[in-house]
Structures are given as structure tokens and as C-alpha cells.
Design an enzyme around this catalytic site. Structure first.
Site, PDB file in Angstrom:
ATOM      1  N   ASP A   1     -17.804   0.125  33.240  1.00 40.46           N
ATOM      2  CA  ASP A   1     -16.826  -0.082  34.309  1.00 40.46           C
ATOM      3  C   ASP A   1     -17.233   0.662  35.587  1.00 40.46           C
ATOM      4  OD1 ASP A   1     -14.590  -1.113  35.453  1.00 40.46           O
ATOM      5  OD2 ASP A   1     -13.188   0.287  34.526  1.00 40.46           O
TER       6      ASP A   1
ATOM      7  N   HIS B   1     -22.633  -5.337  40.614  1.00 45.52           N
ATOM      8  CA  HIS B   1     -22.942  -5.926  39.303  1.00 45.52           C
ATOM      9  C   HIS B   1     -24.451  -6.003  39.069  1.00 45.52           C
ATOM     10  CE1 HIS B   1     -18.785  -6.589  38.675  1.00 45.52           C
ATOM     11  NE2 HIS B   1     -18.639  -7.577  39.529  1.00 45.52           N
TER      12      HIS B   1
ATOM     13  N   LEU C   1     -33.531  -2.273  17.840  1.00 43.89           N
ATOM     14  CA  LEU C   1     -32.159  -2.082  18.309  1.00 43.89           C
ATOM     15  C   LEU C   1     -31.511  -3.460  18.362  1.00 43.89           C
ATOM     16  CD1 LEU C   1     -29.953  -0.297  19.937  1.00 43.89           C
ATOM     17  CD2 LEU C   1     -30.980  -1.319  21.964  1.00 43.89           C
TER      18      LEU C   1
HETATM   19  C1  FPP Z   1     -16.877  -3.679  35.461  1.00 45.52           C
HETATM   20  O1  FPP Z   1     -16.962  -3.256  36.779  1.00 45.52           O
HETATM   21  C2  FPP Z   1     -17.972  -4.516  35.130  1.00 45.52           C
HETATM   22  C3  FPP Z   1     -17.877  -5.843  34.823  1.00 45.52           C
HETATM   23  C4  FPP Z   1     -16.642  -6.625  34.798  1.00 45.52           C
HETATM   24  C5  FPP Z   1     -19.068  -6.584  34.517  1.00 45.52           C
HETATM   25  C6  FPP Z   1     -20.118  -5.799  33.810  1.00 45.52           C
HETATM   26  C7  FPP Z   1     -21.372  -6.440  34.062  1.00 45.52           C
HETATM   27  C8  FPP Z   1     -22.547  -5.797  34.201  1.00 45.52           C
HETATM   28  C9  FPP Z   1     -22.776  -4.358  34.031  1.00 45.52           C
HETATM   29  C10 FPP Z   1     -23.709  -6.570  34.547  1.00 45.52           C
HETATM   30  C11 FPP Z   1     -23.735  -7.838  33.834  1.00 45.52           C
HETATM   31  C12 FPP Z   1     -24.430  -7.732  32.572  1.00 45.52           C
HETATM   32  C13 FPP Z   1     -25.027  -8.779  32.047  1.00 45.52           C
HETATM   33  C14 FPP Z   1     -25.724  -8.690  30.752  1.00 45.52           C
HETATM   34  C15 FPP Z   1     -25.053 -10.051  32.777  1.00 45.52           C
HETATM   35  P1  FPP Z   1     -15.755  -3.652  37.709  1.00 45.52           P
HETATM   36  O2  FPP Z   1     -16.149  -4.873  38.453  1.00 45.52           O
HETATM   37  O3  FPP Z   1     -14.511  -3.763  36.918  1.00 45.52           O
HETATM   38  O4  FPP Z   1     -15.712  -2.408  38.649  1.00 45.52           O
HETATM   39  P2  FPP Z   1     -14.421  -1.815  39.348  1.00 45.52           P
HETATM   40  O5  FPP Z   1     -13.491  -1.371  38.251  1.00 45.52           O
HETATM   41  O6  FPP Z   1     -14.966  -0.671  40.123  1.00 45.52           O
HETATM   42  O7  FPP Z   1     -13.861  -2.896  40.205  1.00 45.52           O
END
Ligand code: FPP
Length: 239
Positions: A12, A29, A123
Site C-alpha cells: 500500500d 504504481h 520461491l
Molecule cells: C496500493 O497503493 C497499491 C495498489 C492498489 C496496487 C499495487 C500494485 C503494485 C505494487 C504494482 C502492480 C503489481 C503488479 C504485479 C502488476 P494505493 O494506490 O492504494 O496507494 P495509496 O493508498 O497511497 O493511494
């Protein structure tokens, strides 16, 4: 010693990481994928057996369409671009979630990486995508009802391990360590069944800032907690 076999991560904070730098959420992202690559390598080196990451939840569809589209495309691209490096590192990749609502192209990339990496054993990287813990348990309950109807289940012999065999991945039974970055203290519908006994580790760091040293810190804390709960003979117990 005592490295947890099954680790899960709620990645997150990509959006906030980007906002802090006046960048787009998409840039956050993208940076998140870079971090994921680093952490996967670290997990291989640390001899973790499985790493399960929350990449897209069943609730994430509620985000603006442009962001949803970006995340779907990023997943597809990541599967395609990273397959060789993952194979080189002996990583087995598995998808965890509902394949409904995903494009054929994305499903094709997922099936491809799953098939090509199936024999790897350094893994297992489970990518939770279009995943929800309640959805998983609901899907299991539906399959169980179907099998019961067809006479394949004897109710008074049906136990927890039998239920677990209906989850998306039977072998992923117990998460030992669940890490959440980004400062929030909740599970957000992640691995509800599998995390029943997980140690929880929260850090304020945003996912793109999470480094190998942070993973090691989480493992260190995990070991300390184990030691504390491990018995009365460590000289540390004041009843
Ligand atoms: C949360 O940050 C993250 C997500 C909803 C997406 C997680 C995705 C990745 C780490 C990259 C994608 C991975 C793959 C394998 C394609 P948020 O957007 O909720 O952040 P915020 O809480 O600061 O808004």
C-alpha cells in the site's frame, strides 16, 4: 533460522508516494513494480518458500476507470516483461483470484507465466489479482455446496483441511507473516482464511520506499515475537 515460509504483503501507498513527489498515481504504481522485483529477489535469497502479494483487490474496481485500466495494463505488461527474469531466478508464479472480468489478453499472459514457471521451486510468487478474501471463501462455499449436492462430501467427515482444499490454492494454508506498508492497520479483505495465525507487521513506509532492509527488519521482528511466545525457558518470562 526461523524464517517464515509463507509471507504475504499488502503493498500500500503507491498513490501517496507519487503525490509526495508531484507525480501521477500511475508513476507510483510503476515504481511499485520495481519494488516488487527487488523484494522477490530478496525473498529468493532469504529462502522464503512463498510470497503472496496483493496487486488488485475485488474492491479496486471502484477506483476511477483510468486507474483501473492502468493497473490492468500494468499487470499484463509486468507478466510479459518479467517472465524471463523470474524464470532465471527459479520463481514459480501463480495467480490468486477470480479470472472473471479480466480480459482474454491478460488471462493469456497469466496462463503463460504460470505454465512456464510451474516446475520452479526457489520461491512461489502468488499474485493476488482481482482477489478478495470473502470472494474466495464464498467461491469455496459454492463449490462445496455443488459437491455436497453431487454426493461427493460427507458432512460429518468434513473438516477444516477439507474446506481449505476448495480455496484458490490448497497449498497456501498458513501465512506466517503478513506485512502491510503505507501506515494503515487493517487486513482489507486479504487472505482472511490463511492469515488466521499470521504475525502482523505494519510499517508507515510507502510501498515504493520499501527495501530489502525493511523486509529483513520484518523478519527480525518475526523471530523476536516467536522467541517471546516460544516457551518459559528463555529467561525472559515474568509471569
Ligand atoms: C496500493 O497503493 C497499491 C495498489 C492498489 C496496487 C499495487 C500494485 C503494485 C505494487 C504494482 C502492480 C503489481 C503488479 C504485479 C502488476 P494505493 O494506490 O492504494 O496507494 P495509496 O493508498 O497511497 O493511494
Amino acid at each position: 533460522m526461523n524464517t517464515p515460509k509463507n509471507i504475504a504483503i499488502i503493498m500500500d501507498g503507491n498513490g501517496r508516494w507519487a503525490e509526495q513527489r508531484n507525480k501521477s498515481r500511475s508513476a507510483g504504481h510503476k515504481e511499485g513494480v520495481k519494488t516488487l522485483k527487488k523484494i522477490v529477489k530478496a525473498a529468493v535469497n532469504l529462502k522464503v518458500e512463498s510470497l503472496t502479494v496483493y496487486a488488485f483487490s475485488t474492491e479496486n474496481w471502484k477506483r476511477p476507470k483510468a486507474e483501473v485500466d492502468f493497473l490492468l495494463t500494468l499487470m499484463k505488461r509486468t507478466m510479459r516483461n518479467e517472465v524471463d527474469e523470474l524464470l532465471e531466478n527459479g520463481v514459480r508464479v501463480q495467480f490468486l483470484g477470480r479470472k472473471t472480468n479480466l480480459s482474454n489478453n491478460l488471462i493469456k499472459e497469466i496462463n503463460n507465466i504460470e505454465k512456464r514457471s510451474a516446475e520452479n521451486s526457489n520461491l512461489t510468487l502468488n499474485i493476488a489479482f482481482n482477489y478478495g478474501g470473502r470472494a474466495e471463501i464464498t467461491d469455496a462455499a459454492k463449490k462445496i455446496a455443488e459437491d455436497y449436492k453431487n454426493g461427493k462430501i460427507v458432512l460429518n467427515k468434513f473438516e477444516e483441511k477439507d474446506f481449505a482444499s476448495y480455496l484458490y490454492q490448497e497449498e497456501l494454508q498458513n501465512i506466517e507473516l503478513l506485512i502491510r506498508t503505507g501506515g494503515d492497520l487493517r487486513l482489507s479483505n486479504f487472505l482472511l482464511w490463511q492469515s488466521a495465525y499470521a504475525e502482523l507487521y505494519f510499517t508507515d513506509k510507502f510501498w515504493p520506499d520499501f527495501a530489502e532492509s525493511d523486509l529483513k527488519q520484518a523478519l527480525k521482528e518475526f523471530k523476536n515475537r516467536e522467541r517471546r511466545f516460544g516457551g518459559l525457558n528463555d529467561g525472559d518470562h515474568h509471569a
